[in-house]
Design an enzyme around this catalytic site. Structure first.
Site, PDB file in Angstrom:
ATOM      1  N   TYR A 187       0.780  -1.233   0.000  1.00  0.00           N
ATOM      2  CA  TYR A 187       0.000   0.000   0.000  1.00  0.00           C
ATOM      3  C   TYR A 187       0.817   1.292   0.000  1.00  0.00           C
ATOM      4  CZ  TYR A 187      -3.950  -3.061   0.560  1.00  0.00           C
ATOM      5  OH  TYR A 187      -4.887  -4.040   0.344  1.00  0.00           O
ATOM      6  N   PHE A 236      -9.638  -4.634  11.120  1.00  0.00           N
ATOM      7  CA  PHE A 236     -11.009  -4.459  10.640  1.00  0.00           C
ATOM      8  C   PHE A 236     -11.113  -4.857   9.180  1.00  0.00           C
ATOM      9  CE2 PHE A 236      -8.687  -0.410  10.586  1.00  0.00           C
ATOM     10  CZ  PHE A 236      -8.751  -0.064   9.253  1.00  0.00           C
TER      11      PHE A 236
END
Length: 411
Positions: free
Chosen positions: A123, A411
């Protein structure tokens, strides 16, 4: 290949999860695991990539708010469930998903995007920096003594069912009270208290079902710990392991009492902590930190979607007045020079044509944003360039936080 992207339809959730299972080699395999995520997923914030009518990639986000230095809860897109089928990798699908997602996040007015990475090397090229670290430990409780602060005798420790709805709500309320106190923590939306106690048998690896102990004073909840126990023994006797899933405490006394319970469980000689802050208080309660098997890894990856709004949303540890020349090839609206003026009471950040004091990319801003890794450290790696002499130390000092940023859960 031309891949179409569009917002997910609720009727396509089954296919969405099938692609995730295929991409992650069996993750979310059981209906119970999928149901955990169905309770919190928002199809309107989820994207699917299609090739000739078949779904080949996924990306979603939650509408979170994340605590920043100063205690404000800033809107942030919690990026999740990003996947590309093995048949379609290295063909631009992921880049297309990230491009569309960040465009959407900007349109929603959310100045930050955050994620936890299954593969952290992916990322950075999309502007995400590692903003928090998580500490893990495997403590030999047969050789390490715990010295908690006095006062623990005034607390009542009570074992409870972690899935009891009343217990869930009490623990969720205590967690919510802790969120403003540490950058990186997330304001949870309804439903996350159930995700906290998700405990599929296939992921227990031989351990017990999830347990929970509460620390109370005069009926008031002061802390809780969720954990499991894995039995083990050899010819010398029991060598079980306590696997700690979560610990939250309102004060050092409650933290010490909960850890004392976990240290002293019968038939165990190991205590494993999977994710704690790097400045956690227990590090100063143990007799021998060398026997605690400490390791660090990346936690929350953070991206500034709107540089001006994001930098103005937090406070700064020292007065700062500096022009930052920001490079951001993936989100060109952030490119250019920004004057940051701020201090402990607040900040402004606006565009300027003035000469720069520092030059860096949006990735470095994301890394330093929550007050963890310093701009000085990033400069030592060649990732921040000082233009005006003395500016680096000034700005780095201002970005620092009082406590280490931390994300308690994925999450």
């Amino acid at each position: 290949m031309t891949t179409g992207l569009r917002v997910l339809r609720r009727a396509e959730l089954d296919t969405f999860f099938e692609v995730l299972v295929a991409a992650f080699a069996g993750a979310l395999e059981t209906p119970e695991e999928q149901e955990k995520w169905r309770t919190v997923i928002d199809p309107d914030r989820s994207l699917a990539a299609w090739d000739d009518g078949a779904m080949v990639g996924t990306a979603g986000s939650y509408g979170f708010r994340v605590t920043v230095p100063g205690g404000a809860a800033v809107p942030a897109a919690g990026v999740t469930m990003v996947s590309v089928l093995p048949t379609h990798r290295r063909r631009g699908v992921l880049t297309s998903l990230m491009r569309r997602q960040l465009d959407d996040v900007r349109a929603w007015g959310e100045p930050l995007a955050v994620l936890t990475a299954s593969e952290p090397g992916i990322y950075g090229r999309f502007g995400y920096g590692v903003a928090t670290e998580q500490l893990s430990a495997r403590v030999d409780t047969s050789r390490v003594r715990l010295s908690p602060p006095p006062g623990g005798d005034a607390l009542r420790l009570r074992l409870v069912d972690p899935r009891d709805e009343g217990v869930r709500q009490r623990c969720a309320a205590l967690y919510a009270a802790r969120v403003p106190l540490r950058p990186g923590m997330l304001v949870r939306s309804p439903g996350w208290e159930r995700a906290d106690t998700h405990d599929p048998e296939r992921l227990r690896a031989g351990a017990s079902a999830l347990r929970c102990v509460l620390a109370e004073r005069d009926g008031e909840l002061r802390g809780y710990a969720r954990y499991a126990v894995r039995a083990d023994a050899d010819s010398t006797g029991p060598k079980g392991e306590v696997l700690v899933r979560a610990v939250e405490a309102c004060d050092p006394v409650a933290l010490g009492a909960l850890l004392g319970h976990l240290f002293d469980l019968d038939l165990t000689t190991w205590l494993t902590l999977g994710n704690r802050p790097v400045d956690d208080g227990w590090l100063h309660m143990v007799s021998d930190v060398r026997r605690c098997g400490i390791a660090l890894r990346d936690g929350l990856h953070l991206r500034l979607v709107d540089v001006g709004a994001a930098l103005a949303a937090r406070t700064y540890a020292a007065p700062v007045d500096a022009v930052l020349e920001v490079a951001d090839g993936f989100c060109p609206w952030n490119e250019g020079r920004w004057r940051l003026v701020g201090g402990p009471a607040g900040a402004t950040c606006v565009r300027t044509d003035d000469a720069p004091d520092l030059a860096l990319s949006v990735r470095e801003l994301g890394t330093a944003y929550l007050g963890g890794p310093t701009l000085l450290a990033l400069a030592a790696a060649g990732r921040v360039r000082e233009v005006r002499a003395g500016a680096l130390a000034e700005v780095s000092r201002a970005f620092r936080g009082d406590v280490a940023p931390w994300l308690p859960h994925s999450f």
